[in-house]
Design a protein around this motif. Sequence first.
Motif, mmCIF file in Angstrom:
data_model
loop_
_atom_site.group_PDB
_atom_site.id
_atom_site.type_symbol
_atom_site.label_atom_id
_atom_site.label_comp_id
_atom_site.label_asym_id
_atom_site.label_seq_id
_atom_site.Cartn_x
_atom_site.Cartn_y
_atom_site.Cartn_z
ATOM 1 N N CYS A 2 67.449 -30.860 8.665
ATOM 2 C CA CYS A 2 68.572 -29.944 8.485
ATOM 3 C C CYS A 2 68.230 -28.599 9.111
ATOM 4 O O CYS A 2 67.109 -28.363 9.541
ATOM 5 N N ASP A 19 68.066 -24.300 8.832
ATOM 6 C CA ASP A 19 67.722 -23.324 7.792
ATOM 7 C C ASP A 19 68.943 -22.985 6.949
ATOM 8 O O ASP A 19 68.846 -22.800 5.743
ATOM 9 N N TYR A 50 69.658 -25.889 4.490
ATOM 10 C CA TYR A 50 68.512 -26.405 3.751
ATOM 11 C C TYR A 50 68.686 -26.323 2.230
ATOM 12 O O TYR A 50 68.439 -27.320 1.546
ATOM 13 N N PHE A 102 68.502 -29.747 0.231
ATOM 14 C CA PHE A 102 67.357 -29.907 -0.660
ATOM 15 C C PHE A 102 67.817 -30.183 -2.085
ATOM 16 O O PHE A 102 67.338 -31.118 -2.737
ATOM 17 N N SER A 128 63.419 -28.668 7.354
ATOM 18 C CA SER A 128 64.185 -27.715 8.143
ATOM 19 C C SER A 128 63.373 -27.396 9.390
ATOM 20 O O SER A 128 62.187 -27.103 9.307
#
Length: 85
Positions: A13, A15, A18, A22, A33
């Motif tokens: 993914c 930033d 993320y 997550f 990331s």
Amino acid sequence: NLFLSEKRPIFYCTDENYPMVFEDHKEKAEIISLGSKELHPKQIISDLQNRGYSRFLLEGGPTLNHAFFSENLVTRIHLTIVPFL
């Protein structure tokens, strides 16, 4: 065998997304990331190869698939048609 492996799937993914990825998938997958605003197919493949993988399954929509096709990184297609009811 993908389904018998004890390794968890890897999700890549940006930033930016993320935290959401997550939170939604931390129990089921390893979340990575790559530190950018966009995912770059060659960067993903390089990371997977560094982890010892030589074969990958790409699951995604048209944007992700186009990114890999346009860089000529797809060697095989398994097409699944799922009907909508």
